[in-house]
Design an enzyme around this catalytic site. Structure first.
Site, PDB file in Angstrom:
ATOM      1  N   THR A   1      57.230  -3.708 118.134  1.00  0.00           N
ATOM      2  CA  THR A   1      56.598  -3.201 119.241  1.00  0.00           C
ATOM      3  C   THR A   1      56.396  -1.926 119.654  1.00  0.00           C
ATOM      4  O   THR A   1      57.550  -1.217 118.787  1.00  0.00           O
ATOM      5  CB  THR A   1      56.814  -3.829 120.262  1.00  0.00           C
ATOM      6  OG1 THR A   1      58.182  -3.479 120.568  1.00  0.00           O
ATOM      7  CG2 THR A   1      56.439  -5.209 120.176  1.00  0.00           C
TER       8      THR A   1
ATOM      9  N   GLU B   1      55.996  -2.559 126.204  1.00  0.00           N
ATOM     10  CA  GLU B   1      55.729  -3.124 124.458  1.00  0.00           C
ATOM     11  C   GLU B   1      54.487  -3.729 123.937  1.00  0.00           C
ATOM     12  O   GLU B   1      54.192  -4.150 123.937  1.00  0.00           O
ATOM     13  CB  GLU B   1      57.126  -3.725 124.245  1.00  0.00           C
ATOM     14  CG  GLU B   1      58.470  -3.465 124.321  1.00  0.00           C
ATOM     15  CD  GLU B   1      59.812  -3.571 123.602  1.00  0.00           C
ATOM     16  OE1 GLU B   1      59.770  -4.106 122.526  1.00  0.00           O
ATOM     17  OE2 GLU B   1      60.340  -4.774 124.861  1.00  0.00           O
TER      18      GLU B   1
END
Length: 320
Positions: free
Chosen positions: A212, A260
Site C-alpha cells: 500500500t 493507505e
C-alpha cells in the site's frame, strides 16, 4: 489562471473585475452555482472573474483550535475554480489584525482599491468584516457608493445526501466523518479526495502481498471514518483503481490513524516521496480485527475483489 497570496500580489494595473468572496472549502455544487454566476457575469461585462478566499480558515483565528476539517487544500480549490472559468484567485492571509477590519474597511481595501469591483456575487447568508457584521444588504449599500453591483445567488441545492439537507461544507464534512463518501460525492459533484506524500510505514501490506501507499495527509484534512473503501489512487498523472484502508490497523495493535491505498493489480509501483491523491468512491466495510492472520488475508482478498467491481461499475456508468 492567476493566483495571488495577499493584496500586494495583485498587479498594479489590475482593472475592473467581478468578485465573489468566501471560504469555498470543497467547491461543492452550491459553491459552483455562485462561482459560475460570477464567471458568466464577468463574461457579459468583459472583465475578469476573481474569487477571494482566506488562509487559514477564519474560525481558526477567531476561535483558536476550532479549525474545521478541510475538504480540499487551496491548490485543489484553485484547480476546481479554474475549471469553472475563474481568471484569478486571491488568498488573503487571515490574521488577527485582518479579522478586525470593519465591513466598510474591507470593502474599500479589498473590493474597491485593489480589485476595482464592477460586480460582487454572493450567497444570501454571506457575512464579512469584524465579528461578521457585514451582510449582502450592507454590501449593496456600499455598491451604490463605490459603483459596483451586488448579485445574490441562492446556493441551497438539496438532494438525497444527509436526508435532504441543503448542500453545505458542514454537511459534507459530517458525511465524510461518518464514512458516507457517496453522500459526500453527491454534494461535491465528484468523489471526496485526500492528498499527501507517500511515506514509509510498517510495510506489513507488502509482506502480506498487498503493498500500500501510506499517505501522509495534509494538515486539517477531512478523513473518512475508519474502514475499507473503493476508489482511485492518483499518481504521476495516472488514476489507478484502489482498495483504500483508513484506520489504526488494530490487527497489529496500531495506534496511529493512517490512510493507505493499494493499487489493484499493479506490480512494482514505487511511489515513496511522491505527492499523490486518493479519491473515495464507496464504503466497503468497517475496520475490524480478525482472529487469525489467514482470516485477515482472506478478507483482504474479498475486499480487493469488491473494490475492483465497484470501480469497474463506476467506470462503466461514466462511459455509457
Amino acid at each position: 489562471m492567476q493566483r495571488w497570496r495577499g493584496l500586494e500580489d495583485i498587479p498594479q494595473d489590475w482593472g475592473r473585475s467581478v468578485v465573489t468572496i468566501g471560504s469555498y472549502d470543497g467547491v461543492h455544487r452550491g459553491h459552483q452555482l455562485i462561482i459560475r454566476h460570477a464567471v458568466n457575469r464577468a463574461r457579459e461585462l468583459g472583465v475578469p472573474a476573481v474569487v477571494v478566499t482566506f488562509d487559514p480558515h477564519p474560525s481558526e483565528v477567531v476561535r483558536p483550535g476550532s479549525h474545521p476539517p478541510l475538504l480540499a487544500p487551496h491548490h485543489r480549490r484553485a484547480e476546481l475554480m479554474a475549471d469553472l472559468g475563474v481568471d484569478a484567485v486571491l488568498i488573503l492571509p487571515f490574521t488577527s489584525e485582518f479579522s478586525k477590519l470593519s465591513p466598510a474597511d474591507f470593502v474599500v481595501k479589498v473590493l474597491v482599491d485593489k480589485l476595482h469591483a464592477k460586480a460582487v456575487v454572493e450567497g444570501p447568508n454571506f457575512r464579512f468584516g469584524h465579528k461578521a457584521a457585514g451582510n449582502v444588504e450592507f454590501l449593496a449599500t456600499q455598491g451604490k457608493t463605490y459603483d459596483f453591483e451586488v448579485e445574490v445567488v441562492d446556493l441551497y441545492v438539496t438532494g438525497e445526501a444527509g436526508g435532504g439537507e441543503p448542500f453545505s461544507s458542514t454537511l459534507t464534512r459530517r458525511l465524510v466523518a461518518e464514512g458516507d463518501v457517496e453522500g459526500a460525492a453527491e454534494i461535491l459533484g465528484r468523489p471526496h479526495r485526500v492528498e499527501g506524500v507517500v511515506v514509509r510505514g510498517a510495510q506489513r501490506g507488502r509482506e502480506l502481498g498487498f503493498p500500500t501507499a501510506n499517505v501522509e495527509t495534509l494538515p486539517h484534512t477531512a478523513i473518512p471514518a475508519d474502514g475499507v473503501y473503493a476508489g482511485w489512487l492518483h499518481a504521476q498523472g495516472e488514476a489507478m483503481p484502489a482498495a483504500i484502508s483508513v484506520g489504526t490497523n488494530p490487527q497489529f495493535e496500531g495506534t496511529e490513524r493512517t490512510v493507505e491505498a493499494y493499487a489493484i493489480d499493479r506490480v512494482g509501483l514505487d511511489l515513496y516521496g511522491l505527492h499523490v491523491a486518493v479519491d473515495f468512491l464507496a464504503f466497503v466495510r468497517g475496520q475490524a480485527k480478525f482472529e487469525t492472520l489467514d482470516a485477515l488475508l482472506e478478507q483482504m482478498g474479498q475486499d480487493v475483489k469488491r473494490c475492483r467491481e465497484l470501480v469497474a461499475a463506476e467506470g462503466a456508468a461514466q462511459s455509457s
